[in-house]
Each structure stands twice: as structure tokens, then as C-alpha cells.
Design a protein around this motif. Structure first.
Motif, PDB file in Angstrom:
ATOM      1  N   MET A 151       3.686   1.416  -1.853  1.00  0.00           N
ATOM      2  CA  MET A 151       4.528   1.298  -3.046  1.00  0.00           C
ATOM      3  C   MET A 151       3.724   1.658  -4.295  1.00  0.00           C
ATOM      4  O   MET A 151       2.501   1.565  -4.304  1.00  0.00           O
ATOM      5  CB  MET A 151       5.050  -0.138  -3.178  1.00  0.00           C
ATOM      6  N   THR A 152       4.455   2.006  -5.357  1.00  0.00           N
ATOM      7  CA  THR A 152       3.802   2.226  -6.647  1.00  0.00           C
ATOM      8  C   THR A 152       3.513   0.875  -7.288  1.00  0.00           C
ATOM      9  O   THR A 152       4.109  -0.147  -6.909  1.00  0.00           O
ATOM     10  CB  THR A 152       4.698   3.040  -7.596  1.00  0.00           C
ATOM     11  N   SER A 153       2.637   0.868  -8.268  1.00  0.00           N
ATOM     12  CA  SER A 153       2.339  -0.364  -9.001  1.00  0.00           C
ATOM     13  C   SER A 153       3.593  -0.913  -9.669  1.00  0.00           C
ATOM     14  O   SER A 153       3.810  -2.123  -9.688  1.00  0.00           O
ATOM     15  CB  SER A 153       1.267  -0.110 -10.063  1.00  0.00           C
ATOM     16  N   ALA A 154       4.413  -0.027 -10.196  1.00  0.00           N
ATOM     17  CA  ALA A 154       5.653  -0.463 -10.853  1.00  0.00           C
ATOM     18  C   ALA A 154       6.595  -1.131  -9.855  1.00  0.00           C
ATOM     19  O   ALA A 154       7.242  -2.133 -10.190  1.00  0.00           O
ATOM     20  CB  ALA A 154       6.340   0.722 -11.520  1.00  0.00           C
ATOM     21  N   GLN A 155       6.668  -0.594  -8.657  1.00  0.00           N
ATOM     22  CA  GLN A 155       7.515  -1.201  -7.631  1.00  0.00           C
ATOM     23  C   GLN A 155       7.009  -2.585  -7.249  1.00  0.00           C
ATOM     24  O   GLN A 155       7.800  -3.513  -7.085  1.00  0.00           O
ATOM     25  CB  GLN A 155       7.576  -0.316  -6.388  1.00  0.00           C
TER      26      GLN A 155
ATOM     27  N   SER B 146       0.819  -1.212   0.000  1.00  0.00           N
ATOM     28  CA  SER B 146       0.000   0.000   0.000  1.00  0.00           C
ATOM     29  C   SER B 146       0.857   1.269   0.000  1.00  0.00           C
ATOM     30  O   SER B 146       0.356   2.352  -0.287  1.00  0.00           O
ATOM     31  CB  SER B 146      -0.955   0.006   1.191  1.00  0.00           C
TER      32      SER B 146
END
Length: 80
Positions: A57-61, A55
Motif C-alpha cells: 500500500m501507499t503511505s496515504a492508504q 507493504s
């Protein structure tokens, strides 16, 4: 070394070191990766910690960590 050997508790502990930036640079991607591995190895609290961390983090991460976890799982599986 224990985390790299696939010991679930050690994988979870290493993840916490990355989350907190304790003795290692803070790295949520590596922390999430180790939590995924710990969870799949049977460490019960790792899944909840991973969800909390995701929650933040970015989606890419998250995708990067998932990819790395898959790669590590193959390495760990080859070692058995």
C-alpha cells in the motif's frame, strides 16, 4: 454483521474478503483497517497479515486505513 459487532475472527475474515476481492470489491484500505481492528481485539495472525498488506500500500492508504480503524474502534467501544 459479526465483524461490525467486534468479533475478532470475523473482522479478520472480512479483511481477507477485501484483500482477495471475494464477494466484495478488492479494497486494501478497508482490508488493512479490519486487520488493525482484529489485531487490537486479540486476533493473533492479524498483525502479521496487516504488515504484509501495508507493504503493498501507499503511505496515504495506510494513514487512511489507520484513521478509519480509529473511528471504528470508537464505534465498537461505544457499543460495549
Amino acid at each position: 454483521a459479526s465483524a461490525h459487532a467486534g468479533i475478532p475472527a470475523a473482522m479478520g475474515n472480512l479483511a481477507l474478503f477485501y484483500v482477495e476481492g471475494r464477494q466484495l470489491p478488492q479494497d486494501y484500505v478497508l482490508a488493512y483497517m479490519w486487520l488493525l481492528l482484529a489485531s487490537s481485539a486479540g486476533q493473533p495472525e492479524a498483525a502479521d497479515l496487516a504488515a504484509s498488506l501495508a507493504s503493498m500500500m501507499t503511505s496515504a492508504q495506510v494513514l487512511d486505513a489507520q484513521k478509519r480503524a480509529q473511528e471504528w474502534a470508537q464505534v465498537l467501544g461505544a457499543g460495549n
